[in-house]
Write a protein that holds these residues in place. Sequence first.
Motif, PDB file in Angstrom:
ATOM      1  N   ARG A 179       8.992  -2.453  -5.212  1.00 13.24           N
ATOM      2  CA  ARG A 179      10.180  -3.237  -5.575  1.00 13.24           C
ATOM      3  C   ARG A 179      10.778  -3.958  -4.383  1.00 13.24           C
ATOM      4  O   ARG A 179      11.287  -5.054  -4.507  1.00 13.24           O
ATOM      5  N   ARG A 180      10.711  -3.314  -3.212  1.00 13.09           N
ATOM      6  CA  ARG A 180      11.259  -3.930  -1.996  1.00 13.09           C
ATOM      7  C   ARG A 180      10.229  -4.786  -1.265  1.00 13.09           C
ATOM      8  O   ARG A 180      10.502  -5.273  -0.184  1.00 13.09           O
ATOM      9  N   GLN A 181       9.059  -4.959  -1.855  1.00 16.24           N
ATOM     10  CA  GLN A 181       7.968  -5.772  -1.315  1.00 16.24           C
ATOM     11  C   GLN A 181       7.536  -5.297   0.079  1.00 16.24           C
ATOM     12  O   GLN A 181       7.343  -6.075   0.998  1.00 16.24           O
ATOM     13  N   ILE A 182       7.399  -3.978   0.194  1.00 24.24           N
ATOM     14  CA  ILE A 182       6.922  -3.351   1.422  1.00 24.24           C
ATOM     15  C   ILE A 182       5.514  -2.830   1.144  1.00 24.24           C
ATOM     16  O   ILE A 182       5.294  -2.128   0.152  1.00 24.24           O
ATOM     17  N   ARG A 183       4.580  -3.173   2.012  1.00 23.89           N
ATOM     18  CA  ARG A 183       3.203  -2.729   1.819  1.00 23.89           C
ATOM     19  C   ARG A 183       3.088  -1.249   2.169  1.00 23.89           C
ATOM     20  O   ARG A 183       3.512  -0.830   3.242  1.00 23.89           O
ATOM     21  N   ALA A 184       2.539  -0.461   1.274  1.00 23.25           N
ATOM     22  CA  ALA A 184       2.389   0.978   1.486  1.00 23.25           C
ATOM     23  C   ALA A 184       0.966   1.285   1.925  1.00 23.25           C
ATOM     24  O   ALA A 184       0.014   0.900   1.256  1.00 23.25           O
ATOM     25  N   VAL A 185       0.837   1.960   3.056  1.00 25.92           N
ATOM     26  CA  VAL A 185      -0.471   2.425   3.526  1.00 25.92           C
ATOM     27  C   VAL A 185      -0.414   3.948   3.453  1.00 25.92           C
ATOM     28  O   VAL A 185      -0.112   4.630   4.422  1.00 25.92           O
ATOM     29  N   ILE A 186      -0.662   4.445   2.235  1.00 24.49           N
ATOM     30  CA  ILE A 186      -0.560   5.880   1.953  1.00 24.49           C
ATOM     31  C   ILE A 186      -1.828   6.296   1.215  1.00 24.49           C
ATOM     32  O   ILE A 186      -2.107   5.769   0.133  1.00 24.49           O
ATOM     33  N   PRO A 187      -2.621   7.217   1.771  1.00 26.80           N
ATOM     34  CA  PRO A 187      -3.806   7.666   1.029  1.00 26.80           C
ATOM     35  C   PRO A 187      -3.403   8.488  -0.186  1.00 26.80           C
ATOM     36  O   PRO A 187      -2.314   9.071  -0.234  1.00 26.80           O
ATOM     37  N   GLN A 188      -4.268   8.528  -1.159  1.00 28.05           N
ATOM     38  CA  GLN A 188      -3.972   9.247  -2.386  1.00 28.05           C
ATOM     39  C   GLN A 188      -4.590  10.637  -2.317  1.00 28.05           C
ATOM     40  O   GLN A 188      -5.761  10.787  -1.981  1.00 28.05           O
ATOM     41  N   PRO A 189      -3.813  11.696  -2.623  1.00 31.23           N
ATOM     42  CA  PRO A 189      -4.380  13.050  -2.619  1.00 31.23           C
ATOM     43  C   PRO A 189      -5.431  13.215  -3.716  1.00 31.23           C
ATOM     44  O   PRO A 189      -5.434  12.502  -4.712  1.00 31.23           O
ATOM     45  N   SER A 190      -6.310  14.175  -3.523  1.00 29.21           N
ATOM     46  CA  SER A 190      -7.419  14.364  -4.461  1.00 29.21           C
ATOM     47  C   SER A 190      -6.930  14.754  -5.857  1.00 29.21           C
ATOM     48  O   SER A 190      -7.543  14.375  -6.857  1.00 29.21           O
ATOM     49  N   ASP A 191      -5.817  15.500  -5.962  1.00 31.00           N
ATOM     50  CA  ASP A 191      -5.333  15.865  -7.292  1.00 31.00           C
ATOM     51  C   ASP A 191      -4.829  14.644  -8.054  1.00 31.00           C
ATOM     52  O   ASP A 191      -5.042  14.518  -9.256  1.00 31.00           O
ATOM     53  N   GLN A 192      -4.191  13.692  -7.369  1.00 25.20           N
ATOM     54  CA  GLN A 192      -3.740  12.473  -8.036  1.00 25.20           C
ATOM     55  C   GLN A 192      -4.928  11.609  -8.457  1.00 25.20           C
ATOM     56  O   GLN A 192      -4.903  10.983  -9.520  1.00 25.20           O
ATOM     57  N   ILE A 193      -5.976  11.603  -7.650  1.00 20.30           N
ATOM     58  CA  ILE A 193      -7.186  10.853  -8.009  1.00 20.30           C
ATOM     59  C   ILE A 193      -7.796  11.456  -9.276  1.00 20.30           C
ATOM     60  O   ILE A 193      -8.178  10.740 -10.208  1.00 20.30           O
ATOM     61  N   GLY A 194      -7.842  12.782  -9.334  1.00 23.02           N
ATOM     62  CA  GLY A 194      -8.386  13.465 -10.508  1.00 23.02           C
ATOM     63  C   GLY A 194      -7.583  13.184 -11.765  1.00 23.02           C
ATOM     64  O   GLY A 194      -8.141  12.938 -12.841  1.00 23.02           O
ATOM     65  N   HIS A 195      -6.240  13.214 -11.640  1.00 24.88           N
ATOM     66  CA  HIS A 195      -5.390  12.931 -12.799  1.00 24.88           C
ATOM     67  C   HIS A 195      -5.610  11.504 -13.295  1.00 24.88           C
ATOM     68  O   HIS A 195      -5.687  11.266 -14.499  1.00 24.88           O
ATOM     69  N   ARG A 196      -5.727  10.565 -12.361  1.00 28.73           N
ATOM     70  CA  ARG A 196      -5.924   9.171 -12.738  1.00 28.73           C
ATOM     71  C   ARG A 196      -7.276   8.986 -13.419  1.00 28.73           C
ATOM     72  O   ARG A 196      -7.387   8.291 -14.438  1.00 28.73           O
ATOM     73  N   LEU A 197      -8.317   9.641 -12.890  1.00 27.46           N
ATOM     74  CA  LEU A 197      -9.644   9.510 -13.476  1.00 27.46           C
ATOM     75  C   LEU A 197      -9.726  10.165 -14.853  1.00 27.46           C
ATOM     76  O   LEU A 197     -10.425   9.674 -15.744  1.00 27.46           O
ATOM     77  N   ARG A 198      -9.014  11.272 -15.059  1.00 26.94           N
ATOM     78  CA  ARG A 198      -9.015  11.934 -16.367  1.00 26.94           C
ATOM     79  C   ARG A 198      -8.373  11.068 -17.440  1.00 26.94           C
ATOM     80  O   ARG A 198      -8.700  11.167 -18.610  1.00 26.94           O
ATOM     81  N   ARG A 199      -7.446  10.209 -17.042  1.00 26.57           N
ATOM     82  CA  ARG A 199      -6.789   9.337 -18.020  1.00 26.57           C
ATOM     83  C   ARG A 199      -7.678   8.165 -18.414  1.00 26.57           C
ATOM     84  O   ARG A 199      -7.337   7.410 -19.326  1.00 26.57           O
ATOM     85  N   GLY A 200      -8.783   8.011 -17.722  1.00 23.78           N
ATOM     86  CA  GLY A 200      -9.719   6.940 -18.069  1.00 23.78           C
ATOM     87  C   GLY A 200      -9.155   5.580 -17.729  1.00 23.78           C
ATOM     88  O   GLY A 200      -8.543   5.385 -16.686  1.00 23.78           O
ATOM     89  N   ARG A 201      -9.340   4.628 -18.632  1.00 23.50           N
ATOM     90  CA  ARG A 201      -8.857   3.276 -18.343  1.00 23.50           C
ATOM     91  C   ARG A 201      -7.342   3.183 -18.383  1.00 23.50           C
ATOM     92  O   ARG A 201      -6.758   2.226 -17.887  1.00 23.50           O
ATOM     93  N   HIS A 202      -6.678   4.176 -18.972  1.00 22.78           N
ATOM     94  CA  HIS A 202      -5.214   4.191 -18.990  1.00 22.78           C
ATOM     95  C   HIS A 202      -4.629   4.687 -17.670  1.00 22.78           C
ATOM     96  O   HIS A 202      -3.427   4.631 -17.464  1.00 22.78           O
ATOM     97  N   GLY A 203      -5.491   5.198 -16.807  1.00 23.54           N
ATOM     98  CA  GLY A 203      -5.036   5.697 -15.511  1.00 23.54           C
ATOM     99  C   GLY A 203      -4.700   4.592 -14.530  1.00 23.54           C
ATOM    100  O   GLY A 203      -4.017   4.824 -13.540  1.00 23.54           O
ATOM    101  N   GLY A 204      -5.174   3.391 -14.791  1.00 23.37           N
ATOM    102  CA  GLY A 204      -4.874   2.267 -13.917  1.00 23.37           C
ATOM    103  C   GLY A 204      -5.805   2.188 -12.723  1.00 23.37           C
ATOM    104  O   GLY A 204      -6.696   3.018 -12.537  1.00 23.37           O
ATOM    105  N   ARG A 205      -5.556   1.192 -11.917  1.00 19.87           N
ATOM    106  CA  ARG A 205      -6.365   1.005 -10.712  1.00 19.87           C
ATOM    107  C   ARG A 205      -5.865   1.914  -9.602  1.00 19.87           C
ATOM    108  O   ARG A 205      -4.669   2.208  -9.530  1.00 19.87           O
ATOM    109  N   PRO A 206      -6.742   2.333  -8.707  1.00 20.86           N
ATOM    110  CA  PRO A 206      -6.276   3.138  -7.574  1.00 20.86           C
ATOM    111  C   PRO A 206      -5.496   2.256  -6.592  1.00 20.86           C
ATOM    112  O   PRO A 206      -5.802   1.066  -6.452  1.00 20.86           O
ATOM    113  N   PRO A 207      -4.488   2.805  -5.937  1.00 14.70           N
ATOM    114  CA  PRO A 207      -3.761   2.012  -4.944  1.00 14.70           C
ATOM    115  C   PRO A 207      -4.656   1.698  -3.756  1.00 14.70           C
ATOM    116  O   PRO A 207      -5.499   2.500  -3.363  1.00 14.70           O
TER     117      PRO A 207
END
Length: 118
Positions: A38-66
């Motif tokens: 929202r503040r137009q600040i670029r985030a350089v934050i790696p994604q933890p493995s549990d968040q990657i797993g949750h996103r992948l389990r949601r399939g195409r509804h999980g969205g793109r990875p940051p």
Amino acid sequence: MARIRVPKVGPGRPRTRPTMVLADRAYSSRAIRGHLRRRQIRAVIPQPSDQIGHRLRRGRHGGRPPSLDAVSYKQRNTVERCINRLKQWRGLATRTDKLAIAYQAALHLAAILIWARR
């Protein structure tokens, strides 16, 4: 995050919106990423493995990875290693000094000695 201040070299008030934020995996929540977006600040934050797993389990509804800029994230690693070297000084690690000027003097002394050893 709202209290961020980036001091300017010259006169003027400090900026409140940095160009990018380098952070650890612990700061990879949806709320923090949304706030930075929202503040137009670029985030350089790696994604933890549990968040990657949750996103992948949601399939195409999980969205793109940051996205993660690996070159910028290496800068964070350099800063972390420097802080860890400074923390080898017990007075800096425990922050036992009562006055800020004494703490700052110890910080300068430790930095000079680290630089001189290199």
